[in-house]
Design a protein around this motif. Structure first.
Motif, short mmCIF file in Angstrom:
data_model
loop_
_atom_site.label_atom_id
_atom_site.label_comp_id
_atom_site.label_asym_id
_atom_site.label_seq_id
_atom_site.Cartn_x
_atom_site.Cartn_y
_atom_site.Cartn_z
N MET A 140 0.85 -1.19 0.00
CA MET A 140 0.00 0.00 0.00
C MET A 140 0.89 1.24 0.00
SD MET A 140 -2.81 1.55 2.68
CE MET A 140 -3.38 0.02 3.26
N ASN A 141 0.38 2.29 -0.52
CA ASN A 141 1.09 3.56 -0.62
C ASN A 141 1.35 4.12 0.78
OD1 ASN A 141 1.69 6.32 -0.98
ND2 ASN A 141 0.61 6.32 -2.94
N ILE A 142 2.58 4.55 1.03
CA ILE A 142 2.96 5.10 2.33
C ILE A 142 2.15 6.36 2.62
CG2 ILE A 142 4.83 6.15 3.65
CD1 ILE A 142 6.73 4.23 2.13
N ALA A 143 1.96 7.21 1.62
CA ALA A 143 1.17 8.43 1.83
C ALA A 143 -0.25 8.08 2.26
CB ALA A 143 1.15 9.27 0.56
N LEU A 144 -0.84 7.07 1.64
CA LEU A 144 -2.20 6.67 2.02
C LEU A 144 -2.23 6.15 3.46
CD1 LEU A 144 -5.16 6.27 1.36
CD2 LEU A 144 -4.58 4.05 0.39
N GLU A 145 -1.22 5.35 3.83
CA GLU A 145 -1.16 4.85 5.21
C GLU A 145 -1.11 6.02 6.20
OE1 GLU A 145 2.12 2.18 5.71
OE2 GLU A 145 1.36 0.79 4.20
N GLU A 146 -0.30 7.02 5.86
CA GLU A 146 -0.18 8.18 6.75
C GLU A 146 -1.48 9.00 6.76
OE1 GLU A 146 2.29 8.88 8.96
OE2 GLU A 146 3.00 6.90 8.35
N LEU A 147 -2.14 9.10 5.62
CA LEU A 147 -3.43 9.80 5.58
C LEU A 147 -4.45 9.08 6.46
CD1 LEU A 147 -3.74 10.74 1.79
CD2 LEU A 147 -3.38 12.31 3.71
N GLN A 148 -4.43 7.75 6.41
CA GLN A 148 -5.36 6.98 7.22
C GLN A 148 -5.09 7.17 8.71
OE1 GLN A 148 -4.74 3.16 5.31
NE2 GLN A 148 -6.61 3.40 4.11
N ASN B 10 -11.31 4.84 5.78
CA ASN B 10 -12.11 3.86 5.05
C ASN B 10 -11.75 3.74 3.57
OD1 ASN B 10 -13.63 3.52 7.44
ND2 ASN B 10 -14.82 5.33 6.92
N ILE B 11 -10.79 4.53 3.12
CA ILE B 11 -10.47 4.56 1.69
C ILE B 11 -9.64 3.34 1.30
CG2 ILE B 11 -9.15 5.78 -0.09
CD1 ILE B 11 -9.98 8.39 1.25
N GLU B 12 -10.06 2.70 0.22
CA GLU B 12 -9.28 1.61 -0.38
C GLU B 12 -8.97 2.03 -1.81
OE1 GLU B 12 -10.81 -2.36 -0.02
OE2 GLU B 12 -11.81 -1.84 1.87
N ILE B 13 -7.70 2.18 -2.09
CA ILE B 13 -7.27 2.62 -3.41
C ILE B 13 -6.65 1.45 -4.14
CG2 ILE B 13 -5.72 4.15 -4.68
CD1 ILE B 13 -6.06 6.19 -2.45
N LYS B 14 -7.19 1.15 -5.31
CA LYS B 14 -6.71 0.02 -6.10
C LYS B 14 -5.66 0.45 -7.14
CE LYS B 14 -10.96 -2.67 -5.57
NZ LYS B 14 -11.08 -2.31 -4.22
N THR B 15 -5.60 1.74 -7.45
CA THR B 15 -4.64 2.22 -8.45
C THR B 15 -3.57 3.04 -7.74
OG1 THR B 15 -6.10 4.10 -8.89
CG2 THR B 15 -6.27 2.21 -10.37
N SER B 16 -3.66 4.35 -7.82
CA SER B 16 -2.72 5.23 -7.14
C SER B 16 -3.52 6.36 -6.49
CB SER B 16 -1.71 5.81 -8.14
OG SER B 16 -2.37 6.70 -9.03
N LEU B 17 -2.89 7.03 -5.56
CA LEU B 17 -3.55 8.17 -4.91
C LEU B 17 -3.89 9.23 -5.95
CD1 LEU B 17 -4.53 9.57 -2.35
CD2 LEU B 17 -2.19 10.40 -1.98
N LYS B 18 -2.98 9.46 -6.88
CA LYS B 18 -3.21 10.45 -7.94
C LYS B 18 -4.45 10.08 -8.75
CE LYS B 18 -1.25 12.29 -12.19
NZ LYS B 18 -0.15 12.24 -13.14
N ALA B 19 -4.52 8.84 -9.23
CA ALA B 19 -5.67 8.41 -10.03
C ALA B 19 -6.95 8.50 -9.22
CB ALA B 19 -5.45 6.98 -10.54
N GLU C 10 -4.54 7.84 -17.54
CA GLU C 10 -5.01 6.60 -16.94
C GLU C 10 -6.31 6.10 -17.57
OE1 GLU C 10 -2.47 8.14 -13.52
OE2 GLU C 10 -3.69 9.03 -15.06
N ASP C 11 -7.16 6.99 -18.09
CA ASP C 11 -8.44 6.59 -18.65
C ASP C 11 -8.33 6.12 -20.09
OD1 ASP C 11 -9.73 7.15 -16.34
OD2 ASP C 11 -10.47 9.11 -16.96
#
Length: 185
Positions: free
Chosen positions: A1-9, A58-67, A103-104
């Motif tokens: 998992m993305n470190i930034a996302l872990e820290e945001l959580q 509660n966020i689950e990101i399957k791609t990237s934080l940017k996407a 990405e799209d």
């Protein structure tokens, strides 16, 4: 998992501020490509960051934080446009997002991407010289409005007008191209 996302959580305010500072400007520009309203674009991006903060656990990101952030902005823009009764029967808004957010682009075939790309280049070649230059500086060189204005010795309003006219011409031409592509299928 993305470190930034872990820290945001974990509600890390420093990481949140860094993510905000890193993505805010680009997300506002992206939103403005849908809305053509700077204030509404800024409001939507701020709402996205508020939602990110409030729902981070509660966020689950399957791609990237940017996407994920760009998808949130796109969805909120579409909801905003629906709320103000803007219809997009030809899906030009989705096409516009494909042209802006790589990405799209996996939603269409490689052959269709090449056809679209080549047709867009042909459309751009029909623009007056100054409009071509403004368009290329913005979308190829990634210049800001102010940088384009300085480079070309024109006003920021002229830059915005030229870009709006270019986008309108491309959108009008792409309607025909997309119709032809759908007939082929």
């Amino acid at each position: 998992m993305n470190i930034a996302l872990e820290e945001l959580q974990k509600q890390n305010k420093t990481v949140y501020k860094n993510v905000f500072n890193h993505f805010y400007k680009g997300l506002v520009l992206y939103a403005n490509n849908f809305l053509f309203d700077q204030q509404a674009s800024e409001d939507i991006v701020q709402e996205v960051f508020i939602a990110l903060w409030e729902n981070a656990k509660n966020i689950e990101i399957k791609t990237s934080l940017k996407a994920y952030l760009f998808a949130m902005v796109r969805n909120r823009c579409l909801n905003y446009l629906k709320a103000v009764k803007v219809t997009d029967d030809l899906n030009l808004i989705d096409l516009n997002s494909m042209l802006i957010l790589d990405e799209d682009l996996d939603l269409i075939s490689e052959e269709e991407k090449n056809i679209l790309y080549n047709q867009i280049l042909k459309i751009i070649a029909t623009f007056p010289e100054s409009m071509q230059q403004v368009f290329k500086l913005k979308f190829i060189e990634n210049y800001s409005y102010n940088e384009i204005a300085d480079e070309m010795g024109i006003s920021v309003n002229t830059v915005k007008t030229q870009l709006q006219r270019a986008k309108t011409k491309i959108s009008q031409s792409l309607v025909v191209i997309l119709a032809l592509l759908s007939i082929r299928q």
